[in-house]
Scaffold this motif. Sequence first.
Motif, PDB file in Angstrom:
ATOM      1  N   ARG A 181       0.831  -1.211   0.000  1.00 10.78           N
ATOM      2  CA  ARG A 181       0.000   0.000   0.000  1.00 10.78           C
ATOM      3  C   ARG A 181       0.862   1.256   0.000  1.00 10.78           C
ATOM      4  N   GLU A 182       1.998   1.191   0.672  1.00  3.93           N
ATOM      5  CA  GLU A 182       2.917   2.334   0.648  1.00  3.93           C
ATOM      6  C   GLU A 182       3.448   2.595  -0.752  1.00  3.93           C
ATOM      7  N   ARG A 183       3.398   1.578  -1.605  1.00  4.92           N
ATOM      8  CA  ARG A 183       3.838   1.713  -2.991  1.00  4.92           C
ATOM      9  C   ARG A 183       2.652   1.884  -3.931  1.00  4.92           C
ATOM     10  N   CYS A 184       1.496   2.227  -3.329  1.00  7.77           N
ATOM     11  CA  CYS A 184       0.264   2.490  -4.090  1.00  7.77           C
ATOM     12  C   CYS A 184      -0.222   1.264  -4.855  1.00  7.77           C
ATOM     13  N   VAL A 185      -0.057   0.080  -4.261  1.00  6.80           N
ATOM     14  CA  VAL A 185      -0.554  -1.162  -4.842  1.00  6.80           C
ATOM     15  C   VAL A 185      -1.549  -1.761  -3.856  1.00  6.80           C
ATOM     16  N   GLU A 186      -2.772  -2.024  -4.327  1.00  2.00           N
ATOM     17  CA  GLU A 186      -3.775  -2.613  -3.460  1.00  2.00           C
ATOM     18  C   GLU A 186      -3.617  -4.131  -3.460  1.00  2.00           C
ATOM     19  N   PRO A 187      -3.290  -4.745  -2.305  1.00  2.56           N
ATOM     20  CA  PRO A 187      -2.964  -6.181  -2.257  1.00  2.56           C
ATOM     21  C   PRO A 187      -4.065  -7.094  -2.781  1.00  2.56           C
ATOM     22  N   GLU A 188      -5.332  -6.749  -2.533  1.00  3.67           N
ATOM     23  CA  GLU A 188      -6.415  -7.646  -2.903  1.00  3.67           C
ATOM     24  C   GLU A 188      -7.008  -7.340  -4.271  1.00  3.67           C
ATOM     25  N   SER A 189      -6.341  -6.513  -5.062  1.00  3.53           N
ATOM     26  CA  SER A 189      -6.880  -6.158  -6.377  1.00  3.53           C
ATOM     27  C   SER A 189      -6.866  -7.369  -7.296  1.00  3.53           C
ATOM     28  N   MET A 190      -7.872  -7.481  -8.149  1.00  3.04           N
ATOM     29  CA  MET A 190      -7.949  -8.598  -9.085  1.00  3.04           C
ATOM     30  C   MET A 190      -6.787  -8.560 -10.071  1.00  3.04           C
ATOM     31  N   GLN A 191      -6.323  -7.351 -10.416  1.00  2.00           N
ATOM     32  CA  GLN A 191      -5.190  -7.243 -11.329  1.00  2.00           C
ATOM     33  C   GLN A 191      -3.953  -7.893 -10.727  1.00  2.00           C
ATOM     34  N   LEU A 192      -3.740  -7.661  -9.435  1.00  2.19           N
ATOM     35  CA  LEU A 192      -2.592  -8.260  -8.760  1.00  2.19           C
ATOM     36  C   LEU A 192      -2.729  -9.771  -8.708  1.00  2.19           C
TER      37      LEU A 192
END
Length: 209
Positions: A181-192
């Motif tokens: 999240r500190e790197r602006c990435v949402e852990p539970e995103s479908m893209q991830l």
Amino acid sequence: MNTQKIETCMWMNFGLNSTECASWVQAWGSIAAILVAVAVFVAGHLIQRRSRIREEEATYTRQLEHAYQLIKGAARICRHVPEFIGPLGLRGADGQAMLAELHAYCDAFKKVDVSSMRTTNLFHAVLSGDALTRFITAQVEWFVKLDPTSLDDVVFGTYHVMAELLRQLESHAETVAIALRERCVEPESMQLIKKFVAATAAVGVLDHF
């Protein structure tokens, strides 16, 4: 009336004749060419450096993404282990499928560079997630081989053990999630999740998302 011809150099009167002016123009031209060459070299170096930093950051983010999905995947399996152990015994096909998935996660963990983690908390979270996944794998292997008639003696203890393992895995997953999240990435995103599945397909991690 006498007139004196005034020689100029680059439209300015520096008191130089044409030969001296030409020499000075050539000298300043050489200096300018050197300065331009230096500027181009420095600019190219900065561009390469920024590109390298962006690539390093992207690689590190991918490491965090994969670590998070692996730890969360192990936690999901851990949550369901007790469902396969009960009065009717361990369901063989389901147990083998779970075991195969756990082995795939263990193999995928090998692709995560633990030494690249930039904080002690992340290093501990990823390393512990790997170790706990291997421990769960060993437990499931034991359950698969266990005599069904003796399952009643281990069911109660299994719930407590798996509950504690699940708590630890979820805690480690949250540590990695905070870094993402500190790197602006949402852990539970479908893209991830799709990126993770694609990256780990080679080692056979099953798609249960």
